[in-house]
Structures are given as C-alpha cells and as structure tokens.
Scaffold this active site. Structure first.
Site, short mmCIF file in Angstrom:
data_model
loop_
_atom_site.label_atom_id
_atom_site.label_comp_id
_atom_site.label_asym_id
_atom_site.label_seq_id
_atom_site.Cartn_x
_atom_site.Cartn_y
_atom_site.Cartn_z
N THR A 149 0.82 -1.20 0.00
CA THR A 149 0.00 0.00 0.00
C THR A 149 0.86 1.25 0.00
OG1 THR A 149 -1.74 -1.09 1.21
CG2 THR A 149 -1.65 1.31 1.39
N ARG A 177 -13.38 -8.11 -0.39
CA ARG A 177 -12.55 -7.94 0.82
C ARG A 177 -11.98 -6.52 0.86
NH1 ARG A 177 -7.05 -6.40 1.85
NH2 ARG A 177 -6.39 -7.31 3.82
N ASP A 180 -7.29 -2.46 5.63
CA ASP A 180 -7.23 -1.30 6.52
C ASP A 180 -7.11 0.02 5.77
OD1 ASP A 180 -4.60 -2.38 5.76
OD2 ASP A 180 -3.84 -0.62 6.80
N GLY A 201 0.63 -3.32 5.36
CA GLY A 201 0.84 -4.67 5.87
C GLY A 201 -0.45 -5.47 5.80
N LEU A 202 -0.61 -6.38 6.73
CA LEU A 202 -1.80 -7.23 6.73
C LEU A 202 -2.97 -6.46 7.36
CD1 LEU A 202 -2.87 -10.09 6.02
CD2 LEU A 202 -2.40 -10.70 8.41
N GLY A 203 -3.87 -5.99 6.51
CA GLY A 203 -4.96 -5.13 6.97
C GLY A 203 -5.75 -5.72 8.11
C1 SD4 Z 1 -4.48 -4.42 2.90
N1 SD4 Z 1 -2.83 -3.11 4.05
O1 SD4 Z 1 -5.32 -4.40 2.01
C2 SD4 Z 1 -3.30 -3.51 2.74
C3 SD4 Z 1 -2.27 -4.17 1.89
C4 SD4 Z 1 -0.86 -3.81 2.19
O2 SD4 Z 1 1.24 -4.50 2.53
O3 SD4 Z 1 -0.52 -2.76 2.65
N2 SD4 Z 1 0.02 -4.71 2.03
O4 SD4 Z 1 -4.53 -5.17 3.86
#
Ligand code: SD4
Length: 315
Positions: A149, A177, A180, A201-203
């Site tokens: 992101t 889906r 964040d 990261g992992l939303g």
């Molecule tokens: C998400 N945070 O959709 C985003 C994706 C992302 O590193 O930033 N990946 O979860």
C-alpha cells in the site's frame, strides 16, 4: 517547514514531484493526492492502482482514502473497479457532508457521475502472475514483499496536513474484501493540530489495533512520532502474538505538525521515503526492529541501484 513521508521505495519519484510542489507553496492536500496518483499510474507496482494484482476472481478491486487534517474530512472508496485514480475519487468524497465512504458499484456510480477517468486496471503482467498463482494453487493471503500500500502524510508551509492511501489490497483476496487502507483510524489518520500516520501490511491485523489513530493519539499525549510508532506497533505485535500466536506484517510511518517523523515495522527491511524543508531531496530509508526499537538507516547506493534495475522492466 514542510514535509512528506511515504511508505515503500515506490514513492520515491512521486516525492520528488510533491517536494517541488511544496517548495512552491502547494497545499498538503494537492501535494499528497498528486503524489499518490503518480504511484497509482505507474504500472510496475503490483499493489497499487494500474498494474495492481487481482482478487481470486481475476478482478482488480482497489481501496483508497484521503483525509484533510484541518477539518478532519474523510473520503474513501473500497473495492472499486475500472477507475484510474481511486485517491482522487476519495478526495472528492471527502468534500461531501455525508456519503463519504462508498464501496463497489456505489463508488463506481459516484465516480462515473463525476467523470473520473475509467480504465481497465488489469495489466498483462498482473494477469500472468494471476495465472501462475492459479497453476501453483497457492492461495495464501500475504502482503507482497517490497511493494504494498502506498500511504503518505504531508505537511505544507501553512501548517495544513493531509494523508492519503491507495492499494489493490492483497493478491487473491476474496471479492469484496476490504483492508485497513480505506478505514479511517486504521490505515490512516491526520489532525493538523497534532500530526498524522499511515500503515501498510496485513490489513486484518492493522485494524485490530486501529493503528494510525493510536499513533496520532500517542503524539497528542506528547510522544514524538518515533516513540508513538514504536509503542503502537510493538505493543500490537506483542498482543497479537500472545493472543493469537502470530502477528501479520505491520509497518507504519508518521509525521507531526512540526515535520518530525517516525517509522516502525515488524518486518525485515521496510523501506520508506521522506522529504522535508531541511532535506528536500527525497531520501529512501530502510527500517528494521530490534528489541522493540526501530533501527533506521539510509538506503545504500547499491540498494537503490538494485531497486531501479528491478523497476526498469515496466510491463
Ligand atoms: C491491505 N494493508 O489491504 C493492505 C495491503 C498492504 O502490505 O498494505 N500490504 O490489507
């Protein structure tokens, strides 16, 4: 004073543009939107805008947001398809009194009505990667190494602040889906009286800590951007590991109202870019964590050479 901080080295070129604009009195709002748009338009990046990787139904669904730190106006789109610049649609939505966060077909209707540019966002390269993945039958959802992101926080000379995010989310996500990145307080937050933060990261895990709001809240208590990033990221990381045995990838950047900045991450070699009035040439930094502290160093010449060599192959 002015400044802009952005996630990932992919923001380097656009911070050059934004920096020049800020020197010449651009508003934080215009600088941040122009810079994020530039990343959206660049096809090489597999996780933002044109060239973004598709969901499991081979459709590129994009999330984006914009926030104005002067009046806390927020605009966001989730799961929008076939529009070139979700960040611009998000800013337009932030100007409305209500209906600020639109998803799917509702967001597309709004974008059409306001004559935003339509575009098929699935590139040949993204299609090929999708087909490979289907062959491998590997559907585990993970943020991709290195290019995720784009999130930026910007301060202009008048003291106005703004933030924006844009992403195609996670490769092979379920249709519909939302991560964040368009969620206020999780993927981004800014208040011109305090500062702003944005996450990547992992939303699903970033949302559990409402991470960007938490960082701004800590800055309001008087902590520096670096202390706030460290506390918010490492506490959430520890809590997730304790309660759920693992924590997903989490990285954040923040800037306060005086242009001081910070970053924290739980991954290896998180890259981010900063330009400020003091150091107007955008600098790529690499962050790693060690004993709940963040170690930040300027990216080496070799690192940048490798980055540009890899990035050369557009489409
Ligand atoms: C998400 N945070 O959709 C985003 C994706 C992302 O590193 O930033 N990946 O979860």
């Amino acid at each position: 004073m002015w400044g802009i901080i952005a996630t990932w080295s992919m923001s380097l070129d656009s911070l050059n543009t934004a920096g020049r604009e800020l020197i010449f009195d651009s508003t934080a709002s215009d600088a941040v939107v122009t810079a994020v748009k530039q990343v959206e338009d660049f096809p090489f990046y597999k996780s933002v805008g044109y060239g973004g990787l598709p969901n499991e139904e081979k459709e590129v669904e994009l999330d984006a947001a914009y926030m104005d730190g002067d009046n806390l106006s927020i605009g966001a789109v989730g799961g929008i398809k076939d529009f070139a610049n979700p960040v611009m649609i998000a800013r337009e939505l932030s100007r409305k009194k209500v209906n600020n966060f639109l998803v799917g077909s509702g967001a597309e209707k709004f974008a059409s009505a306001h004559e935003f540019q339509r575009k098929n966002m699935l590139t040949k390269k993204a299609k090929k990667l999708y087909e490979q993945k289907i062959k491998e039958n590997a559907k585990k959802l993970t943020p991709y190494a290195g290019h995720d992101t784009v999130g930026m926080v910007c301060l202009d000379k008048t003291g106005s602040m703004a933030t924006a995010t844009s992403t195609s989310g996670l490769f092979m996500k379920k249709a519909g889906r939302i991560g964040d990145s368009p969620i206020p307080g999780s993927g981004f937050y800014v208040d011109s009286q305090i500062g702003g933060a944005t996450a990547t990261g992992l939303g699903e895990d970033i949302m559990k800590g409402c991470l960007s709001f938490e960082i701004v809240r800590l800055m309001k208590e008087g902590k520096s951007p670096q202390e706030s990033c460290n506390q918010a990221v490492f506490q959430l990381n520890e809590q997730l590991k304790k309660l759920r045995t693992e924590a997903g990838d989490i990285s954040v950047v923040a800037m306060d109202k005086d242009g001081h900045w910070g970053c924290a991450t739980n991954i290896k070699d998180f890259s981010f870019v900063v330009a400020t009035a003091e150091n107007p040439t955008p600098t790529v930094y690499i962050a790693n964590s060690h004993n709940m502290e963040t170690e930040i160093k300027v990216a080496s010449k070799q690192w940048l050479t490798n980055y540009f060599a890899e990035r050369g192959g557009v489409n």
